[in-house]
Design a protein around this motif. Sequence first.
Motif, PDB file in Angstrom:
ATOM      1  N   ASP A  35      45.579   1.367 -17.806  1.00 42.51           N
ATOM      2  CA  ASP A  35      45.564   2.306 -18.929  1.00 42.51           C
ATOM      3  C   ASP A  35      44.794   3.582 -18.557  1.00 42.51           C
ATOM      4  OD1 ASP A  35      45.173   3.614 -21.280  1.00 42.51           O
ATOM      5  OD2 ASP A  35      44.269   1.938 -22.354  1.00 42.51           O
ATOM      6  N   PRO A  36      45.482   4.722 -18.509  1.00 42.51           N
ATOM      7  CA  PRO A  36      44.799   5.974 -18.129  1.00 42.51           C
ATOM      8  C   PRO A  36      43.643   6.328 -19.077  1.00 42.51           C
ATOM      9  CG  PRO A  36      47.181   6.280 -18.235  1.00 42.51           C
ATOM     10  CD  PRO A  36      46.912   4.916 -18.745  1.00 42.51           C
ATOM     11  N   LEU A  37      43.800   6.008 -20.379  1.00 41.22           N
ATOM     12  CA  LEU A  37      42.708   6.312 -21.317  1.00 41.22           C
ATOM     13  C   LEU A  37      41.462   5.495 -20.956  1.00 41.22           C
ATOM     14  CD1 LEU A  37      41.493   7.598 -23.875  1.00 41.22           C
ATOM     15  CD2 LEU A  37      42.431   5.682 -25.187  1.00 41.22           C
ATOM     16  N   ALA A  38      41.669   4.235 -20.547  1.00 42.90           N
ATOM     17  CA  ALA A  38      40.533   3.394 -20.151  1.00 42.90           C
ATOM     18  C   ALA A  38      39.835   3.998 -18.934  1.00 42.90           C
ATOM     19  CB  ALA A  38      41.014   1.972 -19.854  1.00 42.90           C
ATOM     20  N   ARG A  39      40.622   4.489 -17.993  1.00 40.96           N
ATOM     21  CA  ARG A  39      40.011   5.090 -16.786  1.00 40.96           C
ATOM     22  C   ARG A  39      39.230   6.341 -17.161  1.00 40.96           C
ATOM     23  NH1 ARG A  39      44.697   3.147 -14.333  1.00 40.96           N
ATOM     24  NH2 ARG A  39      45.874   5.079 -14.537  1.00 40.96           N
ATOM     25  N   ARG A  40      39.797   7.132 -18.057  1.00 39.69           N
ATOM     26  CA  ARG A  40      39.075   8.353 -18.476  1.00 39.69           C
ATOM     27  C   ARG A  40      37.798   7.963 -19.217  1.00 39.69           C
ATOM     28  NH1 ARG A  40      44.074  10.176 -20.102  1.00 39.69           N
ATOM     29  NH2 ARG A  40      43.570  10.160 -22.318  1.00 39.69           N
ATOM     30  N   THR A  41      37.870   6.913 -19.996  1.00 40.46           N
ATOM     31  CA  THR A  41      36.694   6.456 -20.753  1.00 40.46           C
ATOM     32  C   THR A  41      35.568   6.082 -19.808  1.00 40.46           C
ATOM     33  OG1 THR A  41      38.107   5.646 -22.522  1.00 40.46           O
ATOM     34  CG2 THR A  41      35.893   4.709 -22.421  1.00 40.46           C
ATOM     35  N   LEU A  42      35.918   5.414 -18.694  1.00 42.93           N
ATOM     36  CA  LEU A  42      34.883   4.970 -17.750  1.00 42.93           C
ATOM     37  C   LEU A  42      34.366   6.132 -16.904  1.00 42.93           C
ATOM     38  CD1 LEU A  42      36.466   1.572 -16.683  1.00 42.93           C
ATOM     39  CD2 LEU A  42      34.429   1.902 -18.093  1.00 42.93           C
ATOM     40  N   ARG A  43      35.173   7.182 -16.775  1.00 46.14           N
ATOM     41  CA  ARG A  43      34.733   8.332 -15.951  1.00 46.14           C
ATOM     42  C   ARG A  43      33.822   9.289 -16.717  1.00 46.14           C
ATOM     43  NH1 ARG A  43      39.963   8.710 -13.449  1.00 46.14           N
ATOM     44  NH2 ARG A  43      40.598  10.170 -15.056  1.00 46.14           N
ATOM     45  N   ASN A  44      34.071   9.459 -18.009  1.00 52.73           N
ATOM     46  CA  ASN A  44      33.375  10.500 -18.766  1.00 52.73           C
ATOM     47  C   ASN A  44      32.123   9.925 -19.452  1.00 52.73           C
ATOM     48  OD1 ASN A  44      32.505  12.448 -20.509  1.00 52.73           O
ATOM     49  ND2 ASN A  44      34.450  12.693 -21.594  1.00 52.73           N
ATOM     50  N   PRO A  45      30.923  10.414 -19.114  1.00 46.91           N
ATOM     51  CA  PRO A  45      29.702   9.889 -19.752  1.00 46.91           C
ATOM     52  C   PRO A  45      29.697  10.071 -21.270  1.00 46.91           C
ATOM     53  CG  PRO A  45      29.146  11.392 -17.938  1.00 46.91           C
ATOM     54  CD  PRO A  45      30.637  11.460 -18.121  1.00 46.91           C
ATOM     55  N   TYR A  46      30.502  11.007 -21.781  1.00 47.14           N
ATOM     56  CA  TYR A  46      30.523  11.294 -23.226  1.00 47.14           C
ATOM     57  C   TYR A  46      31.765  10.718 -23.905  1.00 47.14           C
ATOM     58  CZ  TYR A  46      26.696  14.532 -22.351  1.00 47.14           C
ATOM     59  OH  TYR A  46      25.483  15.081 -22.008  1.00 47.14           O
ATOM     60  N   SER A  47      32.408   9.719 -23.262  1.00 50.85           N
ATOM     61  CA  SER A  47      33.707   9.286 -23.786  1.00 50.85           C
ATOM     62  C   SER A  47      33.618   8.602 -25.143  1.00 50.85           C
ATOM     63  CB  SER A  47      34.408   8.371 -22.779  1.00 50.85           C
ATOM     64  OG  SER A  47      33.560   7.303 -22.436  1.00 50.85           O
ATOM     65  N   LEU A  48      32.442   8.158 -25.569  1.00 49.77           N
ATOM     66  CA  LEU A  48      32.351   7.553 -26.905  1.00 49.77           C
ATOM     67  C   LEU A  48      31.870   8.544 -27.955  1.00 49.77           C
ATOM     68  CD1 LEU A  48      30.955   3.944 -26.267  1.00 49.77           C
ATOM     69  CD2 LEU A  48      33.314   4.769 -26.218  1.00 49.77           C
ATOM     70  N   ALA A  49      31.657   9.780 -27.553  1.00 49.94           N
ATOM     71  CA  ALA A  49      31.224  10.789 -28.533  1.00 49.94           C
ATOM     72  C   ALA A  49      32.393  11.096 -29.468  1.00 49.94           C
ATOM     73  CB  ALA A  49      30.770  12.046 -27.800  1.00 49.94           C
ATOM     74  N   PRO A  50      32.103  11.732 -30.588  1.00 46.55           N
ATOM     75  CA  PRO A  50      33.203  12.062 -31.512  1.00 46.55           C
ATOM     76  C   PRO A  50      34.206  13.006 -30.851  1.00 46.55           C
ATOM     77  CG  PRO A  50      31.054  12.315 -32.574  1.00 46.55           C
ATOM     78  CD  PRO A  50      30.781  12.081 -31.128  1.00 46.55           C
ATOM     79  N   ARG A  51      35.423  12.962 -31.347  1.00 44.56           N
ATOM     80  CA  ARG A  51      36.492  13.850 -30.856  1.00 44.56           C
ATOM     81  C   ARG A  51      36.018  15.294 -30.833  1.00 44.56           C
ATOM     82  NH1 ARG A  51      41.691  11.378 -31.769  1.00 44.56           N
ATOM     83  NH2 ARG A  51      41.071  10.270 -33.635  1.00 44.56           N
TER      84      ARG A  51
END
Length: 424
Positions: free
Chosen positions: A205-221
């Motif tokens: 899942d590309p979104l999962a990979r982006r989530t693990l790469r970006n330190p701020y991936s759980l921040a609000p949109r």
Amino acid sequence: METADTDRTHDIVVWGATGVVGRLVADYLAGRYGPDELALVLGGRSADRLGGVADDLARRHDDWEAVPLVVGDATDGESLREMTRETRVVCTTVGPYTTYGTPLVEACVETGTDYCDLTGEVTWMRKMIDRYHEAAVDAETRIVHGCGFDSVPADLGTLLVQSFAAERFGVPCETVRIYLEAGSGGVSGGTLASFGEVFEAASTDPLARRTLRNPYSLAPRGERSGTDPGEQRYPRRDTLRSAWTAPSPMAPVNERVVRRSNALLGYPWGREFRCTEVVPTGHGLTGAVGAGAIAGGLGLFKTAMSVGPARSFLRRYVFPKPGEGPTRSETERGSFTVRLLGRGIAGDGSFTVEAEVSAGLGPGYGATARMIGEAAVCLLRDDVDSPLDGGVVTPASGIGLPLVERLRETGFTMTVDEPARSND
Ligand SMILES: NC(=O)c1ccc[n+]([C@@H]2O[C@H](COP(=O)([O-])OP(=O)(O)OC[C@H]3O[C@@H](n4cnc5c(N)ncnc54)[C@H](OP(=O)(O)O)[C@@H]3O)[C@@H](O)[C@H]2O)c1
């Protein structure tokens, strides 16, 4: 459709009460609260197995003769809605959450039922944020992820440090370092299965990979970038303690949760705030070798988990199976210490704040059962200190300091102080 709170008959449903950690949560709540204080219900997919847990509770706690049961399946949205309509707070230990968690979050948001879980599956958390945060805000429903060892000590520890800094120095710390100093206890098949799901998701899942790469991936949109470079990947000498540190296996989850807390609270710790979680390994050559060994071991493990056939082999032949895990006495024997050091600059120089979160209980099981159990009680009694009425939130942003108080009352050490002041 929402049910009025007064019409609901269940205070807290422990969903997954037959699992390794679910049993501990049910046992903790039944030992801490009487039936006249708490309408506790055990939930799961097998009436027989739930009956066994209820019998066990009745044997261990005189007051709890017949704990009610609710039977359903994590994949059956209608049975989940039937349950959540009757419930004030769902406390779920049914994992991997990537596999089983989404329909329950959806049911809770639809029926306006507060919810807490133990997920450390950061890729799944991101999906829940994207899909349900706005709806949960509108429904004034609190979906609180990460109410166990991932991520309560890191998240509430940071809140303690920053609340102290704001009160004592008038400004927050610019950085908080989280040190996993000690921990013993064991690991269950359910936890390893959940760990495996994160790697599985990242492989497809590309979104999962982006989530693990970006330190701020759980921040609000719209707020998913910043200056914090994210987790430490190699052994490093720590500037705050002049000792060696290794990467922490939990950093990818805990750091992102802490950053989400800061964002949801409206950036009281500043937009430039940085946090890092590490494992301290000591001074000199021994410290350096220890840090190298942990970093190397973790790197090897992550590499193996990233390769499909190796991951399948480990999950099939090496990891304990879901449902297997440490015994009750093993979970009671463990302990953990998490230390946090915050560093900030006030008018007359730099300052340091130190916090400790520790307990004489295995971190992932005995201690986790208390963390999520008390998180559920906070939600039930609206014992929260939070500007948020709803949303997909974190322990610090959605519950806050009342959970610290409750954990102290159950025997956790949660201290914060100013160890030293310097003008360097
Ligand atoms: N954050 C932390 O520090 C922390 C600590 C510990 C655990 N955890 C997480 O907590 C979760 C549970 O861990 P565990 O070791 O307790 O796992 P476990 O022993 O495998 O328990 C899983 C539970 O889910 C239930 N379940 C499975 N499939 C279901 C379905 N289709 N419908 C309804 N219920 C279903 C199981 O019921 P049956 O008994 O009927 O199979 C069992 O009650 C994992 O995701 C783990 O990663 C987090």
